[in-house]
Every structure is written in C-alpha cells, then in structure tokens.
Design an enzyme around this catalytic site. Structure first.
Site, PDB file in Angstrom:
ATOM      1  N   HIS A 168       0.820  -1.223   0.000  1.00 28.50           N
ATOM      2  CA  HIS A 168       0.000   0.000   0.000  1.00 28.50           C
ATOM      3  C   HIS A 168       0.851   1.269   0.000  1.00 28.50           C
ATOM      4  O   HIS A 168       0.330   2.360  -0.221  1.00 28.50           O
ATOM      5  CB  HIS A 168      -0.925   0.050   1.221  1.00 28.50           C
ATOM      6  CG  HIS A 168      -1.936  -1.043   1.257  1.00 28.50           C
ATOM      7  ND1 HIS A 168      -2.850  -1.243   0.251  1.00 28.50           N
ATOM      8  CD2 HIS A 168      -2.177  -2.021   2.172  1.00 28.50           C
ATOM      9  CE1 HIS A 168      -3.622  -2.285   0.553  1.00 28.50           C
ATOM     10  NE2 HIS A 168      -3.225  -2.782   1.704  1.00 28.50           N
ATOM     11  N   HIS A 202      -5.884  -7.590  -0.595  1.00 26.68           N
ATOM     12  CA  HIS A 202      -6.092  -6.161  -0.843  1.00 26.68           C
ATOM     13  C   HIS A 202      -5.374  -5.706  -2.118  1.00 26.68           C
ATOM     14  O   HIS A 202      -4.336  -6.259  -2.468  1.00 26.68           O
ATOM     15  CB  HIS A 202      -5.578  -5.336   0.346  1.00 26.68           C
ATOM     16  CG  HIS A 202      -6.202  -5.694   1.652  1.00 26.68           C
ATOM     17  ND1 HIS A 202      -5.656  -6.640   2.500  1.00 26.68           N
ATOM     18  CD2 HIS A 202      -7.333  -5.254   2.257  1.00 26.68           C
ATOM     19  CE1 HIS A 202      -6.415  -6.756   3.581  1.00 26.68           C
ATOM     20  NE2 HIS A 202      -7.447  -5.933   3.462  1.00 26.68           N
ATOM     21  N   ASP A 258      -4.169 -13.380   3.367  1.00 27.28           N
ATOM     22  CA  ASP A 258      -5.403 -12.869   3.984  1.00 27.28           C
ATOM     23  C   ASP A 258      -6.631 -13.188   3.128  1.00 27.28           C
ATOM     24  O   ASP A 258      -7.744 -12.776   3.448  1.00 27.28           O
ATOM     25  CB  ASP A 258      -5.303 -11.365   4.311  1.00 27.28           C
ATOM     26  CG  ASP A 258      -4.580 -10.542   3.266  1.00 27.28           C
ATOM     27  OD1 ASP A 258      -4.309 -11.071   2.169  1.00 27.28           O
ATOM     28  OD2 ASP A 258      -4.305  -9.359   3.532  1.00 27.28           O
TER      29      ASP A 258
END
Ligand code: OKS
Ligand code: ZN
Length: 380
Positions: free
Chosen positions: A177, A216, A321
């Site tokens: 990120h 993500h 995840d």
C-alpha cells in the site's frame, strides 16, 4: 528454498489500531512473522539466511529509488518530532493534508506544528496511530527492505546456475500500500517496488512482473510503476524517476473489489502513457471468491504474464489474507487452495521472489504460507 529473514523486522510493535471505529490490538503484529518462521523451520525444504549488511551503495539509496527523500525523512523523524511536541499517547489526524490531495503550494506546512501535520503522509487514520507510539517503525521498515534486497540479489545470482527457482523474503511491515510519499494499510516502504527497481537498475534486468495475490489491492506497487494515483498528474521529474515512463514492470493483481483501500483496483485501470496495457486488475466480489473461482482467475492472471514474453523475474506479493477465516477479510479460500496457488505460479517458469504481505489468521498463517511455497517448489 532460501528464506531470508531478519529479527529487526520484529521491532515495530504498535499496541493498537483503529478498526471500524474501535481501538483493538494491532493486527499486523511481530507474532505473525514468528509464526511463519516457526512453521517453515519445521520443514527441511527451507533454508534460513540473514540479510546482507554490506551493500555496494548505501542501503537508503535503493529505497530512494522508489520513495521521495522528504517522505523517508518524515518516517525517520516523525516520532521524535511528536515527542518534542508533547505527544504521549496516540494522535489521530483531524484532516488529511497529504500533498496528493492539495493544490500545489496552497499551504505552507512548515509553519504548522507536528501535531497539526499528523495527516500529512497517511492514507488512512489507523496508520498514524502506531507511528505515534513507535520509535522503531522506521528501523523495522528499513530492515524489511534490506531482507527483500538480499533475497532479490540471491535470486539474480542463483538463477544463472539454477533456473526457475523461488526465494522467499519473510518480512514485515508489509509494503504494497505504500506509495512514493505515502504510508497506509500497515505499510511504510514498498518492499516489492524496491526489489523491482533493484533488479532493473542494478542487475541488467529488462522487465519484471509483480503478481499481487494479497486480498487487498496493492495501490502502492501499482502506482509506483504504472498509473497516476486517483487522477494525480505526475510532474515531469517524478514521472521520470519512478513510474510514468517506466515501461518495464507489469503489475497484475487479484483482490477484493469491495474492501480497503476502496478507491483503487478496478478492472478499468490499465496503465497510462507508455505504461498503458501493463496494469491488470482482477477485482473479485468477496462472496464469489471460492477456491475454484480464485484459481480460475489466477490462471487468467498467469496467462497475461505468460503472454508478455520478455518477463525475466516474477515478484509475488504473497498475502494469505484470502483465507476464509481471516479476521479482517472476506474471501472464501480453504487451506486446500494454497498449494494450487503455488503450482499455478510455478507454471510461469520464472525465477520468482516471494515477498510476505498480509495474513492475520494466526492459527493457519504459517501453514498457508508454507503451502504456497511448497506447492511452488514441488511443481518446478
Ligand atoms: C482499516 C482497515 C485496514 C486494512 C489494512 C489492510 C492491510 C493489508 N479499517 N493489506 O494487504 O493486509
Ligand atoms: Zn492484505
């Protein structure tokens, strides 16, 4: 498989974060790394190695190939600045002053106090909190970069002798990120981007692919190489330095369409300028992401990398995840999916650098990471 690991990655240990408006124990904990390390240690397939201390250039120079000097300085000094400014407990920004959100020169920030500037470099509120608590955040982030660089170097050295092998950089804090001047989602320095830049700039590599299988979207990795962020127009200088005119990195990501960081990762983001066509997002609805759907989509992602021809190295942002019981994520993957993921990655036949990203279900974290790596190794 060689596993690079450094205990300094453990020294970033914030007590809390804010999740859905509640103060909870910090999920991206040092325990995660220890659990993965312990699981891998029990298998004779993995050999543990330490990061190289002695680099031909200052370690920071490799980080500065990706991140701005102002941002790196900020990470280095913010905690001390805040302590001087009287911070004893967590500070949350009231507003986000990030320069990507402001018109150029609209405000002279140097007149503001460190507390007033709390939102300056952050993507989301919870990130600020642990910088406020932590004087070791920067140290751990640099240690992670050092481990990843060592693993990339070993891969580049080895693959001449032993082709198509994988290497694992077992690191935290994670990186995907983090943008050139932005932290967020537990990330401070973009580890995969630092590795990619190293291979391109120092190892005569012509082209790399980043395959991001974390749950993500890796807005940071994507942004570094292929796209302006949310309509942000790069200056000519930043464009040349970091991404806009960088036609040598293919970014391919599978991720939740409906989760953090929310505003990036749609299928329509294909890259821009000379990078058009080198960005491929596969957003999946949480409730649809079963083992079979996920593996089918991963095959499509792999085909894109396969069809790109010239890719010399594959860097995998390895998050687990995606697991069905992950406490902050919503995919439906079972433990049987992880060896299949490793197998599909191995089918690309590239020297592969796996880099640890997310994964928060502590009971299965080590096994799921080991399964991807063993699935890869057994298939090459
Ligand atoms: C805060 C949600 C934070 C999610 C951070 C995502 C971390 C991660 N409301 N990225 O790959 O695993
Ligand atoms: Zn993640």
């Amino acid at each position: 498989m060689k596993v690079y690991y450094g205990p300094e990655c453990l020294c970033h240990d914030p007590p809390h974060e804010i999740l859905s408006g509640r103060l909870v124990p910090y999920l991206e904990s040092p325990r995660r790394l220890e659990l993965v390390k312990n699981t891998l240690s029990r298998s004779s397939s993995f050999v543990f190695l330490s990061p190289e201390q002695d680099w031909p250039h200052n370690l920071l120079s490799y980080v500065l190939a990706v991140h701005t000097e102002e941002y790196v300085d900020h990470l280095k000094t913010i905690y001390d600045d805040w302590v001087v400014d009287g911070v004893q407990v967590a500070v949350l920004p009231e507003t986000f002053l990030h320069h990507r959100l402001r018109a150029p020169n609209s405000l002279d920030l140097s007149n503001l106090s460190p507390i007033a500037r709390a939102g300056e470099e952050a993507l989301s509120v919870h990130l600020r909190l642990h910088i406020a608590h932590q004087d070791h955040t920067f140290q751990a982030a640099i240690a992670a970069a050092q481990v990843v660089l060592t693993a990339a170097r070993a891969l580049a050295d080895d693959h001449l002798a032993i082709p198509d092998r994988g290497t694992f950089a077992l690191v935290r804090p994670p990186g995907h990120h983090a943008q050139d001047a932005l932290c967020g989602g537990y990330c401070f320095l973009n580890n995969v981007a630092i590795a990619a830049k190293y291979l391109l700039q120092h190892r005569g590599c012509g082209s790399v692919a980043i395959l991001d299988i974390d749950y993500h979207h890796g807005n940071g990795s994507r942004w570094m190489f292929r796209l302006p962020f949310c309509g942000y127009e790069p200056t000519r200088e930043s464009a040349q330095q970091i991404f806009y005119e960088e036609p040598r990195v293919l970014y391919v990501s599978l991720h939740a369409a409906d989760d953090y960081p929310y505003f990036t990762g749609s299928a329509g983001e294909r890259g821009a300028g000379p990078g058009f066509g080198f960005n491929h997002n596969f957003p999946l609805a949480q409730k649809d992401a079963t083992d079979d759907v996920y593996c089918g989509t991963l095959q499509q992602a792999a085909d894109i990398i396969r069809q790109s021809g010239e890719i010399e190295y594959l860097i995998v942002s390895l998050g687990v995840d995606t697991y069905q019981e992950d406490p902050i994520c919503g995919f439906l993957l079972t433990q049987r999916c992880y060896p299949r993921i490793g197998e599909i990655i191995a089918s690309l036949g590239k020297p592969t650098l796996f880099v640890m990203e997310g994964g928060y279900h502590l009971e299965t974290l080590g096994d799921n990471v080991a399964s991807v790596l063993l699935g890869f190794e057994q298939a090459v």
